[in-house]
Design a protein around this motif. Structure first.
Motif, PDB file in Angstrom:
ATOM      1  N   SER A  68       0.835  -1.206   0.000  1.00  0.00           N
ATOM      2  CA  SER A  68       0.000   0.000   0.000  1.00  0.00           C
ATOM      3  C   SER A  68       0.864   1.248   0.000  1.00  0.00           C
ATOM      4  O   SER A  68       0.618   2.189  -0.758  1.00  0.00           O
ATOM      5  CB  SER A  68      -0.889   0.020   1.242  1.00  0.00           C
ATOM      6  OG  SER A  68      -1.505  -1.226   1.394  1.00  0.00           O
ATOM      7  N   ASN A  72       1.147   4.063  -2.908  1.00  0.00           N
ATOM      8  CA  ASN A  72       0.854   5.461  -2.600  1.00  0.00           C
ATOM      9  C   ASN A  72       1.999   6.371  -3.016  1.00  0.00           C
ATOM     10  O   ASN A  72       1.790   7.410  -3.618  1.00  0.00           O
ATOM     11  CB  ASN A  72       0.569   5.620  -1.112  1.00  0.00           C
ATOM     12  CG  ASN A  72      -0.897   5.355  -0.797  1.00  0.00           C
ATOM     13  OD1 ASN A  72      -1.745   5.442  -1.684  1.00  0.00           O
ATOM     14  ND2 ASN A  72      -1.172   5.034   0.449  1.00  0.00           N
ATOM     15  N   TYR A  73       3.221   5.952  -2.654  1.00  0.00           N
ATOM     16  CA  TYR A  73       4.383   6.750  -3.045  1.00  0.00           C
ATOM     17  C   TYR A  73       4.464   6.831  -4.563  1.00  0.00           C
ATOM     18  O   TYR A  73       4.720   7.887  -5.151  1.00  0.00           O
ATOM     19  CB  TYR A  73       5.683   6.145  -2.490  1.00  0.00           C
ATOM     20  CG  TYR A  73       5.853   6.348  -1.000  1.00  0.00           C
ATOM     21  CD1 TYR A  73       5.198   7.393  -0.349  1.00  0.00           C
ATOM     22  CD2 TYR A  73       6.676   5.520  -0.268  1.00  0.00           C
ATOM     23  CE1 TYR A  73       5.361   7.574   1.006  1.00  0.00           C
ATOM     24  CE2 TYR A  73       6.845   5.688   1.093  1.00  0.00           C
ATOM     25  CZ  TYR A  73       6.172   6.727   1.736  1.00  0.00           C
ATOM     26  OH  TYR A  73       6.318   6.912   3.053  1.00  0.00           O
ATOM     27  N   ASP A  75       2.115   6.526  -6.748  1.00  0.00           N
ATOM     28  CA  ASP A  75       1.085   7.395  -7.302  1.00  0.00           C
ATOM     29  C   ASP A  75       1.504   8.851  -7.200  1.00  0.00           C
ATOM     30  O   ASP A  75       1.408   9.613  -8.171  1.00  0.00           O
ATOM     31  CB  ASP A  75      -0.232   7.197  -6.555  1.00  0.00           C
ATOM     32  CG  ASP A  75      -0.887   5.879  -6.935  1.00  0.00           C
ATOM     33  OD1 ASP A  75      -0.401   5.266  -7.914  1.00  0.00           O
ATOM     34  OD2 ASP A  75      -1.842   5.471  -6.248  1.00  0.00           O
ATOM     35  N   ALA A  76       1.974   9.208  -6.007  1.00  0.00           N
ATOM     36  CA  ALA A  76       2.335  10.608  -5.789  1.00  0.00           C
ATOM     37  C   ALA A  76       3.454  11.024  -6.726  1.00  0.00           C
ATOM     38  O   ALA A  76       3.419  12.109  -7.325  1.00  0.00           O
ATOM     39  CB  ALA A  76       2.753  10.808  -4.347  1.00  0.00           C
ATOM     40  N   ARG A  79       2.332  11.313 -10.322  1.00  0.00           N
ATOM     41  CA  ARG A  79       1.603  12.561 -10.560  1.00  0.00           C
ATOM     42  C   ARG A  79       2.577  13.705 -10.811  1.00  0.00           C
ATOM     43  O   ARG A  79       2.262  14.661 -11.502  1.00  0.00           O
ATOM     44  CB  ARG A  79       0.723  12.890  -9.355  1.00  0.00           C
ATOM     45  CG  ARG A  79      -0.703  12.430  -9.521  1.00  0.00           C
ATOM     46  CD  ARG A  79      -1.638  13.301  -8.711  1.00  0.00           C
ATOM     47  NE  ARG A  79      -1.251  13.376  -7.312  1.00  0.00           N
ATOM     48  CZ  ARG A  79      -1.525  12.450  -6.403  1.00  0.00           C
ATOM     49  NH1 ARG A  79      -2.208  11.368  -6.742  1.00  0.00           N
ATOM     50  NH2 ARG A  79      -1.137  12.589  -5.159  1.00  0.00           N
ATOM     51  N   ILE A 162       7.119  11.551   7.368  1.00  0.00           N
ATOM     52  CA  ILE A 162       7.164  12.624   6.376  1.00  0.00           C
ATOM     53  C   ILE A 162       5.949  12.545   5.445  1.00  0.00           C
ATOM     54  O   ILE A 162       5.458  11.461   5.128  1.00  0.00           O
ATOM     55  CB  ILE A 162       8.491  12.507   5.599  1.00  0.00           C
ATOM     56  CG1 ILE A 162       8.837  13.830   4.935  1.00  0.00           C
ATOM     57  CG2 ILE A 162       8.424  11.409   4.571  1.00  0.00           C
ATOM     58  CD1 ILE A 162      10.263  13.846   4.447  1.00  0.00           C
ATOM     59  N   SER A 163       5.452  13.713   5.051  1.00  0.00           N
ATOM     60  CA  SER A 163       4.280  13.695   4.163  1.00  0.00           C
ATOM     61  C   SER A 163       4.742  13.536   2.723  1.00  0.00           C
ATOM     62  O   SER A 163       5.920  13.689   2.421  1.00  0.00           O
ATOM     63  CB  SER A 163       3.490  14.998   4.323  1.00  0.00           C
ATOM     64  OG  SER A 163       4.234  16.064   3.777  1.00  0.00           O
ATOM     65  N   LEU A 164       3.805  13.216   1.849  1.00  0.00           N
ATOM     66  CA  LEU A 164       4.163  12.993   0.450  1.00  0.00           C
ATOM     67  C   LEU A 164       4.710  14.270  -0.167  1.00  0.00           C
ATOM     68  O   LEU A 164       5.622  14.231  -0.998  1.00  0.00           O
ATOM     69  CB  LEU A 164       2.934  12.512  -0.325  1.00  0.00           C
ATOM     70  CG  LEU A 164       2.539  11.059  -0.044  1.00  0.00           C
ATOM     71  CD1 LEU A 164       1.319  10.688  -0.867  1.00  0.00           C
ATOM     72  CD2 LEU A 164       3.691  10.134  -0.365  1.00  0.00           C
ATOM     73  N   THR A 165       4.154  15.414   0.268  1.00  0.00           N
ATOM     74  CA  THR A 165       4.638  16.686  -0.254  1.00  0.00           C
ATOM     75  C   THR A 165       6.104  16.877   0.091  1.00  0.00           C
ATOM     76  O   THR A 165       6.920  17.270  -0.751  1.00  0.00           O
ATOM     77  CB  THR A 165       3.841  17.835   0.378  1.00  0.00           C
ATOM     78  OG1 THR A 165       2.537  17.370   0.671  1.00  0.00           O
ATOM     79  CG2 THR A 165       3.781  19.022  -0.534  1.00  0.00           C
TER      80      THR A 165
ATOM     81  N   ARG B 477      -2.004   7.701   5.931  1.00  0.00           N
ATOM     82  CA  ARG B 477      -1.654   9.095   5.671  1.00  0.00           C
ATOM     83  C   ARG B 477      -1.275   9.318   4.205  1.00  0.00           C
ATOM     84  O   ARG B 477      -1.697  10.280   3.572  1.00  0.00           O
ATOM     85  CB  ARG B 477      -0.509   9.536   6.572  1.00  0.00           C
ATOM     86  CG  ARG B 477      -0.942   9.613   8.026  1.00  0.00           C
ATOM     87  CD  ARG B 477       0.210   9.907   8.916  1.00  0.00           C
ATOM     88  NE  ARG B 477       0.686  11.265   8.749  1.00  0.00           N
ATOM     89  CZ  ARG B 477       1.937  11.630   8.943  1.00  0.00           C
ATOM     90  NH1 ARG B 477       2.840  10.731   9.254  1.00  0.00           N
ATOM     91  NH2 ARG B 477       2.280  12.878   8.788  1.00  0.00           N
ATOM     92  N   SER B 478      -0.493   8.391   3.670  1.00  0.00           N
ATOM     93  CA  SER B 478      -0.085   8.601   2.276  1.00  0.00           C
ATOM     94  C   SER B 478      -1.278   8.457   1.339  1.00  0.00           C
ATOM     95  O   SER B 478      -1.364   9.129   0.321  1.00  0.00           O
ATOM     96  CB  SER B 478       1.045   7.639   1.908  1.00  0.00           C
ATOM     97  OG  SER B 478       0.657   6.312   2.162  1.00  0.00           O
ATOM     98  N   SER B 479      -2.223   7.583   1.731  1.00  0.00           N
ATOM     99  CA  SER B 479      -3.412   7.451   0.898  1.00  0.00           C
ATOM    100  C   SER B 479      -4.211   8.743   0.926  1.00  0.00           C
ATOM    101  O   SER B 479      -4.705   9.208  -0.105  1.00  0.00           O
ATOM    102  CB  SER B 479      -4.287   6.301   1.409  1.00  0.00           C
ATOM    103  OG  SER B 479      -3.543   5.126   1.439  1.00  0.00           O
ATOM    104  N   ASP B 481      -2.996  11.657   1.479  1.00  0.00           N
ATOM    105  CA  ASP B 481      -2.226  12.636   0.720  1.00  0.00           C
ATOM    106  C   ASP B 481      -2.479  12.480  -0.780  1.00  0.00           C
ATOM    107  O   ASP B 481      -2.443  13.439  -1.540  1.00  0.00           O
ATOM    108  CB  ASP B 481      -0.727  12.447   0.991  1.00  0.00           C
ATOM    109  CG  ASP B 481      -0.330  13.051   2.319  1.00  0.00           C
ATOM    110  OD1 ASP B 481      -1.172  13.766   2.898  1.00  0.00           O
ATOM    111  OD2 ASP B 481       0.793  12.811   2.772  1.00  0.00           O
ATOM    112  N   ASN B 482      -2.719  11.244  -1.157  1.00  0.00           N
ATOM    113  CA  ASN B 482      -2.849  10.958  -2.577  1.00  0.00           C
ATOM    114  C   ASN B 482      -4.186  11.354  -3.172  1.00  0.00           C
ATOM    115  O   ASN B 482      -4.338  11.372  -4.379  1.00  0.00           O
ATOM    116  CB  ASN B 482      -2.637   9.459  -2.813  1.00  0.00           C
ATOM    117  CG  ASN B 482      -1.229   9.190  -3.257  1.00  0.00           C
ATOM    118  OD1 ASN B 482      -0.561  10.108  -3.736  1.00  0.00           O
ATOM    119  ND2 ASN B 482      -0.784   7.970  -3.098  1.00  0.00           N
TER     120      ASN B 482
END
Lengths: 291, 683
Positions: A68, A72-73, A75-76, A79, A162-165, B477-479, B481-482
């Motif tokens: 997961s 998620n990483y 995907d980010a 993008r 850490i957040s995706l941003t 959290r990452s989900s 964020d996505n």
């Protein structure tokens, strides 16, 4: 590393807007190599001397055993326009890297049934390419893990808080550094503060002319401090500057590590002062700390 | 009772050794005594047998033998060893029992008359001492009358009266028998009258050819009607027989007498007719002095059964059970003690003439003689036993001390196994010993090892849990964020924000949970330096004023140089202030004060953070510094795990300091204080 980079011969055609670099003829195409736009690789090809810009996507490899998170990483980052390859464990990642190296690697330390597989992978990659940016992104955040990760030559060590941003900011920064490294002649934006010189493009620091190997996080911290000497930066400000989430003791150990790196070059280094209870400040050369 | 006392008590059992030794010696003594008794009895019987059927050896005349009983008027003549001067003084009577009680007749102690009868060579001697208070006139003098039976059977009366001291001549009167020249007889009897302060003495010598088997006397004091003497005062007076030792028999007996043994022969009336004389000292050495003291103690501890005292016989006579038994025809042996405390062995055997008992042989032997044989051995044995006893007791005491020291060491180690920082010391002293205490120590080690494992497990549980929860949290959290913000409706976006807020809170909780554990890890890598604690507090207070504008911060600091890890100390202040802020109302005061204190190891600083607000409840105040303990009553918005004060305690204890909680005296709420030693030493 870049396929067109190897093409060195060819007539000059510099008169192109928005791009810089050298053109090369390959077959019927003219190629403009080592170019970038907005820190993204760009390939420019032309058959009739009219350049057509094609973005060459950079490849980021994520080695992470948790699907997961991996997705998620991915995907980010996708993008953001990156090509992302995913690997669940060390052997498959190593196999993939054997044929072709990605442009940046994000590695988790614990990989499947190998609790320190990420370290091994990092060691392998670093042996093959000294320049390849490597980021550890892990749940392990003990002092020891951080130190071992950085000692193996990782460019940064991030925790999963850490957040995706923030992660993407880090990736962009690293690419910028890589790019600027490949243009040795280009004059970057520099900040000079006493003996310290910071190259803001390449994210490199020099002390008395000598290179100090700082990670991106560390570089940004030094930058935040050195930009305004004498001003106390508290922990929150440093965290913000470094675009990361760290707890108090981790910031303390970051500062400690930064000091040690400078002291390795100059044992008399004491430019970073701790103001107990408040934070840290950069001392101007020759100036004593105000009481 | 402790182990040492118990073993010491057990060691008292070794006192059985000397006791057993004493018993063995008594057994030996008994055997020896038995042999001695047998010897003496045998010797006595042998002498008695040799004297049997020979009465003339025991009796001077057959009249003595046939004297029907023991007439009250009989007298005993001592065999005198020295020549007697007839001068009215008794001091030359030598071996006669002087100053032993005089023969005082039978009238008891009140009798004013005392006498001595002696025999030497061809003479019989008589000494009379009369107490008399009155001095008579010429018509009434003191007078003495002596009745004498001659060998020829005539009865003579000798009268003496004297107005003055000096030689006196008897007036002789023949009462019966053949007439003779009384003057000649009177001339042959030498007498001397002596006055004393309390009466008079009469001393006289009678040739044996005048003195026959019988003699008697009567004395009358002047001015007194009563008479005292060996005869009845009534007429016709009859003199009693006189008995005496037979020199030939005595010589005979002394040939039989073994060293240390006294042999005596008594006739059937109980008069002594033969005596071997006082026992010669034995040639065996007396117990040597070093033993005698110890022996006396042992004898005291192990008393022999009580002995009967030796019967006190009148002079010239024998008495007591031995004599009585021998006279009645029985061989008898007994042990008695004399007035000086010496033990005596007495044996008696009858002397027979045909069927008739004509006397008895009595033997007397000091029974202490065998002690001289056994005592050195006994003393050596006893001393050795006592020495062993003390040795064993000392060894047991030492052993007990070692045991109790080992157990005490184990106990102390067990008590201090858990140190201040909650770490277990799993090594036990003495765990390599092979005995049961070693087993115990090993068991403790195992137990502590397991407890330690479990503690470690619990310790790491929070960390592991946080770590394990982190991955799914990262997924969440990452989900979030996505999620493509642009494609969401405002309602969706609010929902997303709430989800993010929850995830954020969860993340904060997990970080806090790991913070304490991470701190413990980072403690070891902290570096100590010298800085001013007061300055740090002042600096931080400025920061707090900016950070918490709705609280009033008061500081009260002094210059306080301290050697410590500044990062950790600032963390302590942070946590204390955070705690104070949480528990004080908006606008409440928070006071940071720094003062000097006496720590466990010299000078120390005490930082106290007090706040307005609610006070602490009753109970153990130190519990607020435990992990995962919170004293809040209402649930706040920010997550709270109660780890802040635990971290404070960890850091304080790491610096060798201490923590305390209480209610403030100046402010309305609680106060928490930390004491840090001036010179930092890690605990």
């Amino acid at each position: 590393m870049w396929p067109w980079q190897r093409i060195t011969a060819g007539p000059d055609d510099r008169d192109r807007p928005n791009v810089s670099g050298r053109m090369a003829k390959s077959g019927k195409f003219w190629l403009l190599a080592a170019s970038h736009r907005n820190h993204r690789p760009v390939v420019v090809y032309s058959s009739q001397r009219r350049p057509v810009f094609i973005e060459m996507k950079r490849t980021i490899a994520i080695v992470e055993d948790e699907p997961s998170i991996r997705e998620n990483y991915a995907d980010a980052l996708r993008r953001q326009g990156y090509r992302v390859t995913l690997h669940a464990d060390r052997p498959t990642a190593a196999d993939a890297f054997a044929s072709r190296l990605p442009d940046l690697v994000i590695i988790d330390i614990g990989l499947g049934d190998e609790p320190e597989g990420g370290f091994a992978l990092c060691r392998e990659l670093r042996a093959r390419s000294p320049q390849l940016p490597i980021i550890f992104l892990t749940a392990l955040d003990s002092e020891l893990d951080v130190v071992s990760g950085l000692r193996l030559g990782a460019d940064d060590y991030l925790t999963k808080d850490i957040s995706l941003t923030q992660l993407t900011a880090r990736v962009v920064a690293l690419f910028r550094r890589v790019d600027s490294m490949q243009q040795p002649d280009a004059a970057g934006t520099e900040l000079t503060q006493g003996n310290l010189t910071l190259d803001l493009d390449r994210l490199t620091a020099r002390w008395n002319g000598e290179h100090v190997a700082l990670t991106v996080t560390e570089f940004w911290m030094v930058h935040a401090l050195a930009r305004r000497p004498g001003h106390v930066k508290n922990r929150d400000q440093l965290m913000e500057a470094a675009s990361t989430v760290l707890d108090d003791s981790t910031i303390t150990s970051h500062i400690k590590r930064i000091r040690r790196k400078f002291q390795a070059l100059d044992p008399a280094f004491d430019a970073i002062q701790t103001v107990y209870g408040m934070g840290y400040r950069w001392l101007e050369q020759g100036n004593q700390a105000p009481p | 009772m402790n182990l040492r006392g118990q073993l010491l008590l057990v060691s008292l059992l070794t006192l059985l050794l000397p006791w057993g030794g004493c018993q063995a010696i008594r057994e030996m003594e008994s055997t020896l005594r038995h042999g001695q008794e047998n010897n003496l009895r045998t010797a006595t019987i042998a002498v008695a047998t040799s004297l049997a059927d020979n009465p003339q050896q025991i009796y001077r005349t057959s009249a003595h033998l046939n004297d029907p009983s023991w007439p009250a008027h009989d007298l005993y003549a001592y065999e005198l060893n020295e020549a007697i001067a007839i001068d009215g003084y008794v001091n030359d009577w030598g071996n006669a029992p002087l100053p032993a009680p005089w023969h005082s007749g039978r009238a008891g102690t009140g009798n004013p008359l005392r006498y001595l009868l002696g025999k030497r060579g061809d003479y019989l001697y008589l000494f009379l001492a009369m107490r008399s208070q009155t001095l008579g006139g010429a018509a009434d003098l003191d007078q003495a009358e002596i009745l004498l039976e001659t060998p020829g059977g005539a009865l003579l009366r000798l009268r003496f009266r004297s107005p003055a001291p000096g030689p006196v001549v008897a007036r002789v009167e023949i009462l019966s028998g053949e007439p003779a020249d009384t003057d000649v007889i009177a001339q042959r009897i030498v007498a001397y009258w002596q006055e004393t302060g309390s009466g008079f003495h009469l001393e006289l010598r009678i040739p044996r050819d005048i003195a026959g088997a019988r003699i008697g006397f009567l004395v009358a004091a002047a001015g007194s009607e009563s008479k005292a003497g060996s005869m009845a005062a009534a007429q016709p007076a009859s003199p009693g027989m006189w008995f005496s030792e037979m020199p030939a028999l005595s010589a005979y007996l002394s040939r039989f007498a073994l060293p240390g043994v006294r042999l005596r022969v008594a006739d059937r009336h109980g008069w002594i007719s033969g005596d071997s004389g006082p026992a010669a000292p034995t040639d065996q050495a007396a117990p040597t002095p070093p033993y005698s003291l110890a022996l006396r103690i042992y004898r005291l501890l192990l008393p022999e059964r009580d002995l009967a005292p030796v019967a006190q016989a009148a002079p010239g006579r024998v008495s007591g059970t031995t004599a009585t038994a021998a006279m009645s025809g029985k061989t008898w042996i007994s042990r008695q003690h004399d007035p000086d405390g010496n033990r005596l062995l007495l044996a008696g055997a009858p002397i027979r003439d045909g069927e008739r008992v004509i006397g008895a042989v009595l033997a007397e032997q000091p029974s202490d003689a065998y002690l001289s044989l056994t005592d050195p051995a006994a003393a050596r044995l006893l001393n050795l036993a006592v020495l062993i006893t003390f040795g064993v007791a000392a060894a047991l005491l030492l052993f007990a001390s070692v045991l109790s020291w080992r157990i005490g060491r184990l106990r102390r180690a067990t008590q201090s196994a858990l140190d201040n920082r909650g770490r277990l010391q799993t090594r036990m002293p003495g765990s390599r010993a092979g005995d049961e205490i070693g087993d115990l120590a090993r068991s403790f080690e195992q137990l502590l090892g397991r407890v330690d494992e479990y503690t470690r497990y619990l310790h790491g549980l929070g960390d592991k849990l946080a770590h394990e929860l982190r991955t799914p949290l990262t997924v969440v959290r990452s989900s979030l964020d996505n999620l493509d913000l642009a494609s969401l409706t405002p309602a969706d976006r609010a929902c997303l924000e709430r989800a993010r807020g929850g995830a954020e809170r969860l993340n904060t909780l997990l970080s806090a949970l790991r913070e304490a554990n991470r701190l413990e890890q980072s403690l070891s890598s902290s570096e100590f330096e010298e800085f001013d604690l007061g300055e740090m507090i002042a600096n931080m207070a400025d920061g707090f004023r900016a950070g918490f504008p709705d609280r009033v911060f008061e500081t009260e600091t002094v210059a306080a140089p301290v050697v410590a890890a500044p990062d950790l100390v600032s963390q302590v202040i942070d946590k204390l202030v955070e705690n104070a802020v949480e528990f004080s109302p908006a606008g409440g005061r928070i006071r940071l004060s720094l003062g000097e204190a006496e720590g466990q190891r010299g000078k120390a600083w005490t930082l106290t953070v007090a706040n307005d607000g609610s006070r602490l409840g009753p109970g153990r105040k130190q519990r607020y510094f435990d992990s995962l303990i919170t004293h809040r009553t209402e649930r706040g918005i920010t997550p709270h795990l109660g780890l802040g004060l635990y971290i404070v305690r960890l850091i304080a204890e790491f610096h060798g300091g201490s923590v305390a909680a209480g209610n403030s005296e100046t402010l309305s709420g609680a106060e928490f204080s930390v004491t840090l030693p001036v010179s930092g030493t890690t605990s």
